[in-house]
Design a protein around this motif. Structure first.
Motif, PDB file in Angstrom:
ATOM      1  N   LEU A 304       0.809  -1.214   0.000  1.00  0.00           N
ATOM      2  CA  LEU A 304       0.000   0.000   0.000  1.00  0.00           C
ATOM      3  C   LEU A 304       0.844   1.267   0.000  1.00  0.00           C
ATOM      4  CD1 LEU A 304      -2.943  -0.811   2.463  1.00  0.00           C
ATOM      5  CD2 LEU A 304      -3.005  -0.713  -0.029  1.00  0.00           C
ATOM      6  N   LEU A 305       2.083   1.175   0.445  1.00  0.00           N
ATOM      7  CA  LEU A 305       2.945   2.352   0.490  1.00  0.00           C
ATOM      8  C   LEU A 305       3.770   2.503  -0.783  1.00  0.00           C
ATOM      9  CD1 LEU A 305       2.336   1.710   3.581  1.00  0.00           C
ATOM     10  CD2 LEU A 305       4.486   2.887   4.056  1.00  0.00           C
ATOM     11  N   SER A 306       3.946   1.406  -1.506  1.00  0.00           N
ATOM     12  CA  SER A 306       4.809   1.427  -2.685  1.00  0.00           C
ATOM     13  C   SER A 306       3.967   1.494  -3.953  1.00  0.00           C
ATOM     14  CB  SER A 306       5.711   0.190  -2.681  1.00  0.00           C
ATOM     15  OG  SER A 306       4.933  -0.994  -2.616  1.00  0.00           O
ATOM     16  N   ASP A 307       4.617   1.366  -5.088  1.00  0.00           N
ATOM     17  CA  ASP A 307       3.930   1.459  -6.377  1.00  0.00           C
ATOM     18  C   ASP A 307       2.950   0.293  -6.539  1.00  0.00           C
ATOM     19  OD1 ASP A 307       3.318   1.370  -9.217  1.00  0.00           O
ATOM     20  OD2 ASP A 307       5.017   2.705  -9.505  1.00  0.00           O
ATOM     21  N   ASN A 308       1.700   0.609  -6.846  1.00  0.00           N
ATOM     22  CA  ASN A 308       0.663  -0.418  -6.983  1.00  0.00           C
ATOM     23  C   ASN A 308       0.557  -0.972  -8.401  1.00  0.00           C
ATOM     24  OD1 ASN A 308      -0.413   1.788  -8.284  1.00  0.00           O
ATOM     25  ND2 ASN A 308      -2.421   1.682  -7.302  1.00  0.00           N
ATOM     26  N   GLY A 309       1.524  -0.646  -9.246  1.00  0.00           N
ATOM     27  CA  GLY A 309       1.475  -1.071 -10.632  1.00  0.00           C
ATOM     28  C   GLY A 309       0.843  -0.052 -11.546  1.00  0.00           C
ATOM     29  N   LYS A 310       0.241   0.966 -10.941  1.00  0.00           N
ATOM     30  CA  LYS A 310      -0.368   2.052 -11.704  1.00  0.00           C
ATOM     31  C   LYS A 310       0.384   3.362 -11.503  1.00  0.00           C
ATOM     32  CE  LYS A 310      -4.953  -0.062 -11.235  1.00  0.00           C
ATOM     33  NZ  LYS A 310      -6.342   0.117 -10.730  1.00  0.00           N
ATOM     34  N   GLY A 311       1.529   3.265 -10.808  1.00  0.00           N
ATOM     35  CA  GLY A 311       2.381   4.433 -10.657  1.00  0.00           C
ATOM     36  C   GLY A 311       2.199   5.219  -9.390  1.00  0.00           C
ATOM     37  N   TYR A 312       1.383   4.725  -8.455  1.00  0.00           N
ATOM     38  CA  TYR A 312       1.159   5.493  -7.232  1.00  0.00           C
ATOM     39  C   TYR A 312       0.950   4.572  -6.036  1.00  0.00           C
ATOM     40  CZ  TYR A 312      -3.831   4.457  -8.098  1.00  0.00           C
ATOM     41  OH  TYR A 312      -5.031   3.829  -8.325  1.00  0.00           O
ATOM     42  N   SER A 313       1.000   5.158  -4.843  1.00  0.00           N
ATOM     43  CA  SER A 313       0.735   4.447  -3.598  1.00  0.00           C
ATOM     44  C   SER A 313      -0.742   4.558  -3.254  1.00  0.00           C
ATOM     45  CB  SER A 313       1.571   5.044  -2.459  1.00  0.00           C
ATOM     46  OG  SER A 313       0.986   4.789  -1.197  1.00  0.00           O
ATOM     47  N   GLU A 314      -1.376   3.421  -3.035  1.00  0.00           N
ATOM     48  CA  GLU A 314      -2.800   3.432  -2.699  1.00  0.00           C
ATOM     49  C   GLU A 314      -3.060   4.123  -1.362  1.00  0.00           C
ATOM     50  OE1 GLU A 314      -4.875  -0.270  -3.116  1.00  0.00           O
ATOM     51  OE2 GLU A 314      -3.700  -0.858  -4.865  1.00  0.00           O
ATOM     52  N   LEU A 315      -2.165   3.930  -0.396  1.00  0.00           N
ATOM     53  CA  LEU A 315      -2.365   4.578   0.900  1.00  0.00           C
ATOM     54  C   LEU A 315      -2.226   6.085   0.782  1.00  0.00           C
ATOM     55  CD1 LEU A 315      -2.895   4.471   3.907  1.00  0.00           C
ATOM     56  CD2 LEU A 315      -0.452   4.032   4.275  1.00  0.00           C
ATOM     57  N   CYS A 316      -1.249   6.544  -0.002  1.00  0.00           N
ATOM     58  CA  CYS A 316      -1.096   7.979  -0.207  1.00  0.00           C
ATOM     59  C   CYS A 316      -2.366   8.567  -0.811  1.00  0.00           C
ATOM     60  CB  CYS A 316       0.098   8.262  -1.115  1.00  0.00           C
ATOM     61  SG  CYS A 316       0.449  10.024  -1.331  1.00  0.00           S
ATOM     62  N   HIS A 317      -2.952   7.886  -1.779  1.00  0.00           N
ATOM     63  CA  HIS A 317      -4.171   8.378  -2.418  1.00  0.00           C
ATOM     64  C   HIS A 317      -5.358   8.372  -1.460  1.00  0.00           C
ATOM     65  CE1 HIS A 317      -3.345   8.515  -6.991  1.00  0.00           C
ATOM     66  NE2 HIS A 317      -2.275   8.854  -6.310  1.00  0.00           N
ATOM     67  N   LYS A 318      -5.437   7.385  -0.571  1.00  0.00           N
ATOM     68  CA  LYS A 318      -6.486   7.393   0.441  1.00  0.00           C
ATOM     69  C   LYS A 318      -6.337   8.628   1.338  1.00  0.00           C
ATOM     70  CE  LYS A 318      -6.857   2.321   0.779  1.00  0.00           C
ATOM     71  NZ  LYS A 318      -8.220   2.120   0.274  1.00  0.00           N
ATOM     72  N   GLY A 319      -5.092   8.916   1.711  1.00  0.00           N
ATOM     73  CA  GLY A 319      -4.832  10.084   2.551  1.00  0.00           C
ATOM     74  C   GLY A 319      -5.186  11.385   1.856  1.00  0.00           C
ATOM     75  N   ILE A 320      -4.925  11.464   0.543  1.00  0.00           N
ATOM     76  CA  ILE A 320      -5.250  12.677  -0.216  1.00  0.00           C
ATOM     77  C   ILE A 320      -6.756  12.896  -0.256  1.00  0.00           C
ATOM     78  CG2 ILE A 320      -5.229  13.696  -2.529  1.00  0.00           C
ATOM     79  CD1 ILE A 320      -2.465  12.391  -2.930  1.00  0.00           C
ATOM     80  N   VAL A 321      -7.521  11.824  -0.467  1.00  0.00           N
ATOM     81  CA  VAL A 321      -8.985  11.932  -0.497  1.00  0.00           C
ATOM     82  C   VAL A 321      -9.507  12.431   0.854  1.00  0.00           C
ATOM     83  CG1 VAL A 321     -11.136  10.619  -0.657  1.00  0.00           C
ATOM     84  CG2 VAL A 321      -9.294  10.196  -2.294  1.00  0.00           C
ATOM     85  N   LEU A 322      -8.987  11.885   1.938  1.00  0.00           N
ATOM     86  CA  LEU A 322      -9.413  12.318   3.268  1.00  0.00           C
ATOM     87  C   LEU A 322      -8.972  13.749   3.556  1.00  0.00           C
ATOM     88  CD1 LEU A 322      -8.701   9.065   5.308  1.00  0.00           C
ATOM     89  CD2 LEU A 322     -10.933   9.980   4.668  1.00  0.00           C
ATOM     90  N   LYS A 323      -7.787  14.102   3.117  1.00  0.00           N
ATOM     91  CA  LYS A 323      -7.299  15.463   3.338  1.00  0.00           C
ATOM     92  C   LYS A 323      -8.188  16.481   2.627  1.00  0.00           C
ATOM     93  CE  LYS A 323      -3.705  16.871   1.177  1.00  0.00           C
ATOM     94  NZ  LYS A 323      -2.321  17.018   0.679  1.00  0.00           N
ATOM     95  N   ASP A 324      -8.730  16.115   1.488  1.00  0.00           N
ATOM     96  CA  ASP A 324      -9.630  17.019   0.771  1.00  0.00           C
ATOM     97  C   ASP A 324     -10.902  17.289   1.574  1.00  0.00           C
ATOM     98  OD1 ASP A 324      -7.962  17.435  -1.361  1.00  0.00           O
ATOM     99  OD2 ASP A 324      -8.892  15.932  -2.655  1.00  0.00           O
ATOM    100  N   GLN A 325     -11.269  16.373   2.452  1.00  0.00           N
ATOM    101  CA  GLN A 325     -12.404  16.626   3.336  1.00  0.00           C
ATOM    102  C   GLN A 325     -12.044  17.633   4.434  1.00  0.00           C
ATOM    103  OE1 GLN A 325     -14.215  12.994   4.814  1.00  0.00           O
ATOM    104  NE2 GLN A 325     -13.785  11.914   2.891  1.00  0.00           N
ATOM    105  N   LEU A 326     -10.765  17.687   4.779  1.00  0.00           N
ATOM    106  CA  LEU A 326     -10.300  18.655   5.774  1.00  0.00           C
ATOM    107  C   LEU A 326     -10.135  20.037   5.171  1.00  0.00           C
ATOM    108  CD1 LEU A 326      -7.562  16.476   7.528  1.00  0.00           C
ATOM    109  CD2 LEU A 326      -9.932  16.840   8.256  1.00  0.00           C
ATOM    110  N   PHE A 327      -9.746  20.081   3.898  1.00  0.00           N
ATOM    111  CA  PHE A 327      -9.523  21.353   3.198  1.00  0.00           C
ATOM    112  C   PHE A 327     -10.378  21.373   1.927  1.00  0.00           C
ATOM    113  CE2 PHE A 327      -5.656  20.292   5.535  1.00  0.00           C
ATOM    114  CZ  PHE A 327      -5.416  21.460   6.250  1.00  0.00           C
ATOM    115  N   PRO A 328     -11.713  21.440   2.069  1.00  0.00           N
ATOM    116  CA  PRO A 328     -12.577  21.302   0.894  1.00  0.00           C
ATOM    117  C   PRO A 328     -12.669  22.553   0.025  1.00  0.00           C
ATOM    118  CG  PRO A 328     -13.905  21.652   2.844  1.00  0.00           C
ATOM    119  CD  PRO A 328     -12.491  21.522   3.317  1.00  0.00           C
TER     120      PRO A 328
END
Length: 407
Positions: A304-328
């Protein structure tokens, strides 16, 4: 005001906002277990990051890179199999007002150091070999397996070393840096409010005998007290998350554009360098859990922290989605306001509170596994210990984020 000066000031302020970081180095002479500690909270305009394990020219290393950096040319913090670790914070007062930051080599130098350096002396030799101007403006934080740790305030022309093991330099056993160097043009100091915040936290901890990993990982990365106003967001915590409550959120240590955090724990002199640990938050610390990472023979890390085969970390993306709720709010100065009721509240349903709940057993089990790994390193079972733990981490994070946040 001169229009050219005004434009230069606006551009400089934009750069400062996008590349503001907070850091600490603690000498092993004042930690409970004798192991040095380093913290970097990384702020960047590119918040999409991932963990990589790279076989370098001389050493393998674990590091954080931007997801879009396909060549992995720039590494922003990490440690190698020789027990050498490094991070940086931009120091905007080292090269004068006319310095052009688009030419920076900081990430390239850190990758080179992780590939080739085992000691502070070798890092100093690397800096000495770089052609001038070096196109650097960093406070580099560095430690090695011999317990040496220091800041290098590095401009395009040279560096000044601050030895954290020297009581004359670091009387309380630690040093902090944000976005100015002590040897630079002090009229250009940046990151002052965050420097005040981290300094207050560290001084209180030093006098309380509390200079440990949890201070940096659990408190400093998510410190919710403003260094200038001394306002603690916990003192104005809303009752629940039912109604949005927006509050000014300027110059706190973790911000809307905090991309990652890493607390690196070194080894005691004589210990195996492979026991170096990088406790990694691959995303915003307000919305992403920390996971301990070590270099293993197989090179495995949690998927979840490393490349998921699509070029990004799934955990990082989960955090970004949640952060957008903090800074909408995205228009105007909206990113300067946080939805405080969604962050923390008295009913304990805030995003940060849920993240801390998920993180607690991950770190507790990690501590137990690392203790076993220290005893068994070099054996056939040692690699399996971490492999099994990382598999459990992946499963736990997936289940808990689904349960808490529906993702």
């Amino acid at each position: 005001m001169n229009k050219r000066y005004l434009l230069t000031t606006i551009i400089l302020m934009a750069v400062l906002v996008a590349h503001a970081c907070t850091s600490v180095i603690i000498s092993g002479r004042v930690t409970p277990d004798g192991r040095p500690l380093m913290l970097k909270n990384r702020d960047a305009d590119d918040v999409d990051n991932k963990v990589v394990v790279i076989k370098g020219a001389k050493y393998r290393f674990i590091g954080i890179v931007a997801a879009g950096d396909k060549e992995r040319a720039n590494v922003w913090s990490g440690h190698n199999e020789a027990g050498f670790a490094i991070f940086n914070t931009d120091a905007f007062n080292l090269n004068g007002k006319n310095y052009k930051p688009e030419k920076e080599n900081d990430g390239v130098v850190m990758r080179k150091a992780l590939e080739t350096c085992a000691s502070l002396k070798e890092f100093e030799a690397l800096l000495g070999q770089l052609p001038k101007p070096m196109n650097l403006n960093s406070n580099f934080g560095v430690m090695d397996a011999e317990g040496n740790c220091a800041y290098y305030e590095t401009s395009s022309q040279g560096y000044t070393k601050f030895d954290v093991n020297d009581p004359r330099v670091a009387p309380y056993g630690y040093l902090c840096r944000t976005n100015h160097a002590m040897t630079g043009d002090r009229s250009l100091d940046a990151g002052i409010e965050r420097y005040m915040a981290i300094s207050d936290l560290m001084l209180t901890a030093a006098f309380g005998g509390d200079l440990n990993r949890d201070l940096l990982l659990k408190r400093a990365t998510r410190y919710l007290t403003n260094g200038l106003t001394k306002t603690s967001l916990y003192d104005i915590m809303p009752e629940s998350d039912a109604t949005p409550k927006f509050y000014p959120y300027n110059d706190y240590i973790s911000r809307a554009y905090t991309a990652s955090a890493m607390v690196m724990q070194g080894v005691r002199k004589g210990e195996n360098p492979l026991l170096t640990v990088s406790y990694t938050i691959i995303g915003c610390p307000l919305s992403t859990v920390a996971v301990p990472l070590m270099l293993t023979p197989s090179g495995v890390v949690p998927s979840l922290l490393s490349d998921n085969g699509k070029g990004y970390s799934e955990l990082c993306h989960k955090g970004i989605v949640l952060k957008d709720q903090l800074f909408p709010m995205k228009r105007g100065n909206g990113q300067s306001y946080i939805n405080l009721s969604r962050l923390i509240n008295k009913q304990q349903t805030g995003i940060l509170q849920q993240v801390q709940r998920i993180e607690t057993p991950i770190l507790q089990r990690g501590d137990a596994v690392i203790a076993q790994y220290r005893e068994q390193i070099g054996s056939k079972n040692a690699d399996k210990l971490l492999t099994d733990y990382y598999r459990w981490v992946d499963e736990t994070i997936k289940a808990e984020y689904q349960h808490a946040f529906g993702m």
